[in-house]
Enzyme design. Structure first.
Site, PDB file in Angstrom:
ATOM      1  N   ASP A   1      34.001  37.125  48.218  1.00 45.78           N
ATOM      2  CA  ASP A   1      35.441  37.014  48.311  1.00 45.78           C
ATOM      3  C   ASP A   1      36.022  36.928  46.904  1.00 45.78           C
ATOM      4  O   ASP A   1      35.392  36.399  45.990  1.00 45.78           O
ATOM      5  CB  ASP A   1      35.871  35.787  49.119  1.00 45.78           C
ATOM      6  CG  ASP A   1      37.348  35.875  49.500  1.00 45.78           C
ATOM      7  OD1 ASP A   1      37.648  36.616  50.463  1.00 45.78           O
ATOM      8  OD2 ASP A   1      38.182  35.256  48.835  1.00 45.78           O
ATOM      9  N   GLN A   2      37.214  37.469  46.773  1.00 49.29           N
ATOM     10  CA  GLN A   2      37.893  37.449  45.475  1.00 49.29           C
ATOM     11  C   GLN A   2      39.338  37.012  45.691  1.00 49.29           C
ATOM     12  O   GLN A   2      40.030  37.563  46.546  1.00 49.29           O
ATOM     13  CB  GLN A   2      37.848  38.836  44.852  1.00 49.29           C
ATOM     14  CG  GLN A   2      38.374  38.896  43.429  1.00 49.29           C
ATOM     15  CD  GLN A   2      38.165  40.282  42.836  1.00 49.29           C
ATOM     16  OE1 GLN A   2      38.677  41.260  43.348  1.00 49.29           O
ATOM     17  NE2 GLN A   2      37.399  40.361  41.761  1.00 49.29           N
TER      18      GLN A   2
END
Length: 199
Positions: free
Chosen positions: A76-77
């Site tokens: 995830d970013q």
């Protein structure tokens, strides 16, 4: 090579391509996690942006790992602007609004990766590149969005560094692969220790 099969718990074409280009054969399986609900919970608890990214990466990895054998990569970013999480823009108007907010400022891309096996996390890594956006004129933003198109809506900062997004920045501190969504070098190192890749 021996070692466990590798699964990417993601529908991200960018992450899948980064792995494939680096010689990692990974099956991509969407985790079908309700990210909006998870984020709402994390934010109600005033969780730090980096911790939100890590929790989401873990959630994705564990969900797929509970149903499939092998090493499951969840990533995830989140864009961190002065401690505030900024999500992917919903439309081009919001993309323009985000770019106006980033103009002349430095933000971080909190990029988390978790590997799960048998439903449990076995490895995690967080990288946080810092990107400084140059002062952007409204005319440039309009032209940039028009030229780049709605593909930008799939990206957390309304930019693709590998394309016209390079024009947005005066300074970047961090790893190129991480900015594209995957801390590839530490991931490859871990896969070598597991016998998935040659050491």
């Amino acid at each position: 090579m021996t070692g466990s099969p590798v699964i990417l718990a993601s529908g991200s074409e960018s992450r899948r391509r980064l792995l494939a280009n680096a010689g990692v054969k990974a099956e991509a399986i969407r985790p079908n996690v309700d990210e909006d609900a998870a984020k709402a919970t994390y934010r109600a608890d005033n969780m730090r942006v980096a911790d939100q990214a890590m929790k989401l990466a873990e959630l994705k990895a564990i969900k797929v790992s509970q149903r499939h054998t092998g090493l499951v990569i969840g990533g995830d970013q989140m864009l961190n602007l002065d401690g505030e999480p900024i999500d992917k823009p919903k439309d081009m108007a919001e993309a323009a609004s985000h770019l106006k907010r980033f103009s002349g400022k430095t933000h971080r891309l909190e990029t988390a990766i978790v590997i799960a096996e048998n439903g449990q996390p076995v490895w995690r890594h967080l990288s946080a590149p810092k990107l400084t956006v140059r002062p952007l004129s409204e005319d440039f933003i309009a032209s940039y969005l028009d030229t780049s198109g709605e593909g930008l809506l799939k990206t957390v900062g309304a930019y693709m560094l590998e394309d016209l997004g390079a024009q947005l920045f005066t300074r970047i501190e961090g790893d190129y692969f991480t900015i594209l969504g995957l801390p590839l070098l530490p991931l490859l190192d871990y896969l070598r220790t597991r016998g998935v890749l040659q050491s």
